[in-house]
Structures are given as C-alpha cells and as structure tokens.
Design a protein around this motif. Structure first.
Motif, PDB file in Angstrom:
ATOM      1  N   VAL A   1      -7.314  -6.544  -3.807  1.00  0.00           N
ATOM      2  CA  VAL A   1      -6.764  -6.320  -2.475  1.00  0.00           C
ATOM      3  C   VAL A   1      -6.753  -7.639  -1.719  1.00  0.00           C
ATOM      4  O   VAL A   1      -7.794  -8.267  -1.538  1.00  0.00           O
ATOM      5  CB  VAL A   1      -7.603  -5.279  -1.700  1.00  0.00           C
TER       6      VAL A   1
ATOM      7  N   SER B   1       0.805  -1.222   0.000  1.00  0.00           N
ATOM      8  CA  SER B   1       0.000   0.000   0.000  1.00  0.00           C
ATOM      9  C   SER B   1       0.839   1.273   0.000  1.00  0.00           C
ATOM     10  O   SER B   1       0.370   2.342  -0.400  1.00  0.00           O
ATOM     11  CB  SER B   1      -0.925  -0.001   1.223  1.00  0.00           C
TER      12      SER B   1
ATOM     13  N   THR C   1      -2.457  -5.723  -4.360  1.00  0.00           N
ATOM     14  CA  THR C   1      -1.923  -5.030  -3.194  1.00  0.00           C
ATOM     15  C   THR C   1      -2.538  -5.604  -1.931  1.00  0.00           C
ATOM     16  O   THR C   1      -3.395  -6.489  -1.984  1.00  0.00           O
ATOM     17  CB  THR C   1      -2.180  -3.517  -3.292  1.00  0.00           C
TER      18      THR C   1
ATOM     19  N   ASP D   1      -3.621  -3.566   0.901  1.00  0.00           N
ATOM     20  CA  ASP D   1      -4.489  -2.678   1.667  1.00  0.00           C
ATOM     21  C   ASP D   1      -4.679  -1.406   0.849  1.00  0.00           C
ATOM     22  O   ASP D   1      -3.772  -0.957   0.167  1.00  0.00           O
ATOM     23  CB  ASP D   1      -3.818  -2.352   3.019  1.00  0.00           C
ATOM     24  N   LEU D   2      -5.848  -0.824   0.933  1.00  0.00           N
ATOM     25  CA  LEU D   2      -6.093   0.342   0.093  1.00  0.00           C
ATOM     26  C   LEU D   2      -7.173   1.202   0.737  1.00  0.00           C
ATOM     27  O   LEU D   2      -8.274   0.728   1.026  1.00  0.00           O
ATOM     28  CB  LEU D   2      -6.566  -0.130  -1.294  1.00  0.00           C
TER      29      LEU D   2
END
Lengths: 249, 249
Positions: free
Chosen positions: A246, A206, A227, A229-230
């Motif tokens: 995610v 992130s 990824t 975490d967002l």
DNA sequence: TCTAAAATATGAATGATTTTGGAAGAGTTT
DNA sequence: AAACTCTTCCAAAATCATTCATATTTTAGA
C-alpha cells in the motif's frame, strides 16, 4: 528577409517558447502581418506547428491521449503514486513487460534508462523512445478504446520474449475470482505476459478491490498488488494469499 | 572577376551566414544579376548549395532542422499527389500492408473505410483508428528515427498475414540494382511484406530514381512504381521491366 | 606570329512567376 | 460594443528563366 530564414526563425522561437504571437514574429523578422500569416499557414500545412488564434503553438506527440485525458484526471494523483512506486521496483538491466493502460503509462517517466521494455500499449511508445529505452512492441489488432494490441498476433508475438518483471492494470480484484478485466482478448494477453514473467505486479487503485469483471486473467496469488489505500477488513481477505503493497502519499 | 573566384566567395559567404541574397553577392563581386544566377545554378547543380527565392541557402552543415524543412516542404505536395493516387488503388474489402514512412502516411486520409490494414509504422495508428479502419500492427523493435517496427519480431509477425496489396517507400530505384533502402533490418521487413502481397506498389518521388542505397529490397519487376515525374531518358530504362504510373498535378 | 572561327563568359532586356503588403469585410475574444 | 484577429482578394514590387547581343578567351591552321 528570405522565406526560409523567416521559417527557421519562427520554428526556433516556437521551440523555445511553445507559443508565439504574430506580433512577436513581425517584430523579429520585420515583415508584414500578411507575410507571417502565410508563413504560419505553410508551416502548419507541413505539420511543423499548429495555428492558434493570435499566433501559433508547438504540436506535441500525436500518439498520446485520445481518450486518455478524461480518464486520467480523476484518479491521476493516486495513479501517479502507485506508478512511481512500481517504477522503483525496476532495476537497471531488467527486461520488463508493460501492459497498456493509463496507470502503467505513468510509470514511464520514473523508469531507469538502461532496460528493455516489451509492451502492447502503443500509447507508451513516444515516452519510452524519448527516454532512449529499447522498446519492443508486440503485434496484433490495434484496439482504439484502450490503445492496446490484442488478438492472435499479440499472443504469438509474446512467445518471443521472457520477462524479469511485468506490470499490469486490471479492472477487478477478488479473493476467490482473482484478477479480471472486461475484454476477453485483452485478458488473454495479460495472462500470457504474466505467465512469461518471473515476477508479476498488478497496479490498482482501491476502487478495484472486491470488483469482478468478465474475463479472468489469473488467480490472486499469481501477482503482487500495488495499491494506494486498503480497508483493513478487505485487506484481511488477502492475508497469506498474496503480497500487497500500500503506497500512501 | 573570374568565375572560380566568384564561386569561392559565394561559398565562403554562405558558410558564414547560412543564407545569402543575390543582391549581396552582386555587390561583393561587382557582377551582374545574370552572372550570379548562373553561378548559383551551377553550384546547386554540384550540390554545394540550395537555391531559394532571392538567393541561396546552405545545404547541410549544422542547420539540420532547416534542411529538413526544405526537404519536406519541397516534396510534400508531390508526396500528397502520389499518396492520393495510391490510395485510389485500394478497394473496399481489401486487406493491405502499409509500410512506415511519410509518403505512405499521406495515403491514410484518402483510404476507403471498409478495409483491413496491417502496418509496421506506429505513427500511422492514430490516423487509421480515427477513420475506423481495422488495423493490425506487426511486432518488433521500435526504431525511433523512422517510426518503424523492425527485427525478428516484425518478420515473424508478418507470417500471420497475406495481403491483396502492399505500399512501400524506398530510398533508391535502379534498373539493375532494384529497390534499395539504407537500413538492412528495414529492408528485410519490406522484402517480406512484398513477398506476402498479391500486388506491390512502390511510392517514390522523382529524386529516388537512379539512386542506389545500401540494402536491397527487391528487383525492379517485383513492384509497380508510382511517382510524380520522370525524365523520358530515365523512363526508357524501365520499359518492359515494370509498370510505372506517373501522377501529375 | 598572326588571323579567323569556335567556344565561352558576360550583361541587358523580356515577359512570366513569386512574394509581399495592404485593404475590406467576416469572424473572435474580451 | 470595442478591440483584435482572420481570411480573401488585389496590385505593386521583387525575383525568376530565357533569350539575345556583345565581349573575351581558346583553338586551329597558315
């Protein structure tokens, strides 16, 4: 007991246990301390083991982790999550490109065996070969800092190949400026690999979002992002521009 | 006891135990030490066993690792001598090609720093980069057994470069059949590197002479030979055909 | 068939080389 | 500071290659 026999025993014991004490070997072989020390020195000389205080230890792949260790520890767990998910996208029979870099490195363990890999990260070689995966390295200048092959040789070598999927690390991700990385030469390699691939995936924790680095690799829409975490607010900016997966623990 | 009977007993015992001491054989056969030594020398001559200090050991069989050990331990010092001399031929500013292989590997420590190296041996990378040497890897398929890059990618990558000097390992050297090695693909890479080089050097310990392997790399006159020992009789066959440098302790 | 010379095999003696175990003192770890 | 480990050195023991004398077998010729 004859010297080669002792040496064989020592190496066998070392293979089983990873570390052996001099005392153990003395018992096992009924030889004196001096003799065992000499044996260990010789075996070390021949690169069969590494002497340590009190005994000897197995030596492992030298091609790995020069500066990798420091880097890895920080975000290791997140990287592993991302990498594992990415590896799950690879199917038997695929021909894939693996970028250099520590996140990509973590994918290797989870890859299927019956695939063909092309890579510019020579740190990946021992792991890939160990799994019995057919591995092609592209050519080029070896860059120590990132363990990557770059330059004209790398670009021209890539011409020989086409990929089902490619997996990249990047340093910056931005809705307008796209994917970026500090080194112009590396960017060119990534760009070309991406262009040669049917599907492209960028692996990024992130912290890479909203960052902009020096050299542009590609626009956001040219690769899917994986990824860990967002934030919703940031995620919004990418809606309808590309696919983001995610992965959470 | 007759000679063939002793020989049979020795080989049988060796098959059972892997390693036998001279004392054991003396008891078993009721012969003198001299006789047994003679037996062992003869059997070694005929490649039935390997003499070691205090007795003899099986040559191949299932104990593959030990045989590897003997092999490396025996030749390591010689390899280092040869490698060190070869490294001395490299001058500051040179652009050289280093073949994959353990003998060549030993050169790295003794190389000057201000040179450019191209190689197909990815095991050489950590050592070269550690010394701060500019290193280019050619591309290609990574072959685990020899840690070499081979195949079409390797050949085409080589096209980008020209060398002042190149250093090769080979498996066989023969006045008529030239330099040979077991793997056809590797032979092609060696051949091309040799062709691209102003001067070529073959590093080979004395056991490689008069041997012939499967795939031909080049004729004798196309490279100078650096070796550690050479019988006059054999050396004669190469007179006026090529340059041979014998490195002694 | 016999005999003598030549070829071969054996065992013992030699001096050189290698391996081995131990001791002294320096260096590490706890 | 005590216990352990390490390197270096040395001398004893084992092993090695070489030589030589002796014994055995083979060969050739009478």
């Amino acid at each position: 007991m004859l010297t080669p026999e002792r040496h064989r025993l020592i190496l066998q014991l070392l293979k089983e246990k990873g570390i052996v004490k001099i005392q153990e070997i003395m018992e096992l072989t009924c030889s004196s301390e001096s003799t065992i020390r000499r044996d260990l020195s010789q075996l070390e000389e021949q690169k069969f083991l590494k002497r340590i205080h009190g005994g000897a230890s197995r030596l492992q792949g030298k091609l790995q982790e020069p500066s990798m260790i420091e880097k890895s520890s920080k975000n290791l767990h997140e990287k592993q999550l991302i990498a594992k998910y990415a590896a799950g996208l690879v199917e038997e029979g695929d021909c894939i490109y693996l970028d250099a870099g520590s996140t990509i490195f973590e994918m290797i363990d989870s890859l299927p065996n019956d695939i063909v890999v092309v890579t510019n990260g020579f740190m990946h070689l021992p792991g890939l070969l160990n799994k019995g995966i057919s591995t092609f390295l592209i050519g080029g200048l070896a860059k120590q800092k990132t363990n990557a092959l770059i330059g004209r040789g790398a670009l021209e070598s890539l011409e020989f190949y086409r990929f089902d999927k490619c997996f990249m690390g990047v340093n910056g991700i931005h809705p307008q400026f796209g994917f970026t990385t500090p080194d112009q030469e590396e960017a060119m390699v990534k760009q070309k690999a991406l262009f040669l691939s049917r599907e492209a995936f960028v692996l990024a924790d992130s912290t890479k979002f909203s960052e902009i680095s020096f050299a542009k690799i590609a626009d956001i829409h040219e690769a899917s992002i994986i990824t860990n975490d967002l934030e919703d607010e940031i995620g919004h900016q990418y809606l309808n521009r590309t696919t983001i997966k995610v992965v959470t623990a």
